[in-house]
Design a protein around this motif. Sequence first.
Motif, PDB file in Angstrom:
ATOM      1  N   SER A  21       0.721  -1.279  -0.083  1.00 29.62           N
ATOM      2  CA  SER A  21       0.061  -0.283  -0.086  1.00 29.62           C
ATOM      3  C   SER A  21       1.274   1.003  -0.485  1.00 29.62           C
ATOM      4  N   LYS A  22       0.381   2.480  -0.237  1.00 29.24           N
ATOM      5  CA  LYS A  22       0.964   3.949  -0.465  1.00 29.24           C
ATOM      6  C   LYS A  22       0.392   4.431   0.691  1.00 29.24           C
ATOM      7  N   VAL A  23       0.236   5.718   1.039  1.00 26.69           N
ATOM      8  CA  VAL A  23      -0.354   6.517   2.209  1.00 26.69           C
ATOM      9  C   VAL A  23      -1.170   7.753   0.915  1.00 26.69           C
ATOM     10  N   GLY A  74      -6.036  12.940   8.093  1.00 28.55           N
ATOM     11  CA  GLY A  74      -6.661  12.676   6.170  1.00 28.55           C
ATOM     12  C   GLY A  74      -5.764  12.090   6.356  1.00 28.55           C
ATOM     13  N   ILE A  75      -5.213  10.853   7.137  1.00 24.13           N
ATOM     14  CA  ILE A  75      -4.582  10.207   6.331  1.00 24.13           C
ATOM     15  C   ILE A  75      -5.642   8.531   5.238  1.00 24.13           C
ATOM     16  N   PHE A  76      -4.686   7.989   4.824  1.00 25.71           N
ATOM     17  CA  PHE A  76      -5.420   6.119   4.318  1.00 25.71           C
ATOM     18  C   PHE A  76      -4.320   5.694   3.377  1.00 25.71           C
ATOM     19  N   LYS A  77      -4.769   4.342   3.074  1.00 22.87           N
ATOM     20  CA  LYS A  77      -3.774   3.671   2.911  1.00 22.87           C
ATOM     21  C   LYS A  77      -4.670   3.466   1.288  1.00 22.87           C
ATOM     22  N   GLU A  99     -13.668  16.146  -5.510  1.00 22.70           N
ATOM     23  CA  GLU A  99     -11.918  16.604  -5.678  1.00 22.70           C
ATOM     24  C   GLU A  99     -11.540  15.270  -6.466  1.00 22.70           C
ATOM     25  N   GLU A 100     -11.353  15.359  -7.829  1.00 25.84           N
ATOM     26  CA  GLU A 100     -10.428  14.042  -8.067  1.00 25.84           C
ATOM     27  C   GLU A 100      -9.517  13.848  -8.661  1.00 25.84           C
ATOM     28  N   PHE A 101      -8.683  13.441  -8.844  1.00 21.65           N
ATOM     29  CA  PHE A 101      -7.048  13.224  -9.281  1.00 21.65           C
ATOM     30  C   PHE A 101      -6.830  11.658  -9.981  1.00 21.65           C
ATOM     31  N   LEU A 102      -6.533  11.952 -11.423  1.00 22.02           N
ATOM     32  CA  LEU A 102      -6.345  11.080 -12.334  1.00 22.02           C
ATOM     33  C   LEU A 102      -5.302  10.156 -12.432  1.00 22.02           C
ATOM     34  N   LYS A 109       6.392   6.540  -7.295  1.00 15.38           N
ATOM     35  CA  LYS A 109       7.254   5.756  -6.903  1.00 15.38           C
ATOM     36  C   LYS A 109       7.664   5.783  -5.216  1.00 15.38           C
ATOM     37  N   MET A 110       7.297   7.485  -4.783  1.00 22.00           N
ATOM     38  CA  MET A 110       6.625   7.455  -3.998  1.00 22.00           C
ATOM     39  C   MET A 110       5.467   6.728  -2.939  1.00 22.00           C
ATOM     40  N   ASP A 111       6.415   6.857  -1.555  1.00 23.13           N
ATOM     41  CA  ASP A 111       5.230   6.180  -0.943  1.00 23.13           C
ATOM     42  C   ASP A 111       4.259   6.741   0.079  1.00 23.13           C
ATOM     43  N   SER A 112       4.379   8.120  -0.180  1.00 15.04           N
ATOM     44  CA  SER A 112       3.245   9.479   0.151  1.00 15.04           C
ATOM     45  C   SER A 112       2.322   9.846  -0.662  1.00 15.04           C
ATOM     46  N   LEU A 113       1.883  10.199  -1.043  1.00 14.34           N
ATOM     47  CA  LEU A 113       1.085  11.495  -1.781  1.00 14.34           C
ATOM     48  C   LEU A 113      -0.214  12.654  -1.457  1.00 14.34           C
ATOM     49  N   LYS A 114      -0.200  13.571  -1.767  1.00 18.50           N
ATOM     50  CA  LYS A 114      -0.856  14.490  -0.963  1.00 18.50           C
ATOM     51  C   LYS A 114      -2.196  14.780  -2.040  1.00 18.50           C
ATOM     52  N   PHE A 115      -2.935  15.473  -1.535  1.00 15.87           N
ATOM     53  CA  PHE A 115      -4.578  15.065  -2.371  1.00 15.87           C
ATOM     54  C   PHE A 115      -4.669  16.254  -1.419  1.00 15.87           C
ATOM     55  N   GLU A 116      -4.683  17.939  -2.270  1.00 13.73           N
ATOM     56  CA  GLU A 116      -4.882  18.927  -2.038  1.00 13.73           C
ATOM     57  C   GLU A 116      -6.350  18.751  -2.114  1.00 13.73           C
ATOM     58  N   ILE A 117      -7.268  20.003  -0.873  1.00 12.74           N
ATOM     59  CA  ILE A 117      -8.329  19.975  -1.736  1.00 12.74           C
ATOM     60  C   ILE A 117      -8.572  21.834  -1.153  1.00 12.74           C
ATOM     61  N   TYR A 118      -8.809  22.523  -2.268  1.00  7.08           N
ATOM     62  CA  TYR A 118      -8.976  24.391  -1.266  1.00  7.08           C
ATOM     63  C   TYR A 118      -9.942  24.839  -1.447  1.00  7.08           C
TER      64      TYR A 118
END
Length: 214
Positions: A21-23, A74-77, A99-102, A109-118
């Motif tokens: 999994s990734k964070v 705000g964390i999920f796997k 907000e949708e991210f495609l 390769k990153m272990d974690s990804l940030k999802f910003e909601i304005y």
Amino acid sequence: MKYIILILTFGLLQNIVAQESKVGIVTFIKYRDTNDKFTESTTDSTVAYFNKRKHSILITNKKDTTRLKTDSLGIFKIPKQYFDYCSITVNPETKYLREEFLFIEGLGKMDSLKFEIYDYHISNIIDSTKAPEFYNKFNTKKAEQDFFAGNKRYLLGNGATYSNDFIEKLKSKSEKFGFKIEYPEKMHGTLAEHRILFRYNERMKELLGIKNWW
């Protein structure tokens, strides 16, 4: 020896979990973050409130779909089957926080990804609730209606202080782009009203074709 084996086993399990999994981290932020309280999109307390709430997550690819919830941070796997390609929608059932991210080329390769909601939509809702009559007169849709009706204008807010330099440059722009400078009627000078005016002026500037303000 028993403890060494346990430590090694625990480390191995951590590596397996990391591979499986990734964070993902959902963060609620200001779309306009300045030191000017009249033009900031919302307050720090509003941002803090939405950053404490749990967000719903919808993850899909061509084969699978899963629904998750973040924790209060705000964390999920993100499961491994979505690493190569997926669509991740934050708050799919909530109109103003959706907000949708495609990820067409995968999650990388990153272990974690940030999802910003304005906060743009939420800020609009808050301001329209605090100053409903003012919002109806000066929202961005009204700016568009005013522009196409020939009522091109820049609105200065009561309660704000403008420097002489700002006013002089504003007058120069009004002559160049053909708009009037006005103060709105029945303005109490609240922060909600100033934010509404700021968005009105920003939309008017776009319609006037002003890319570089100064």
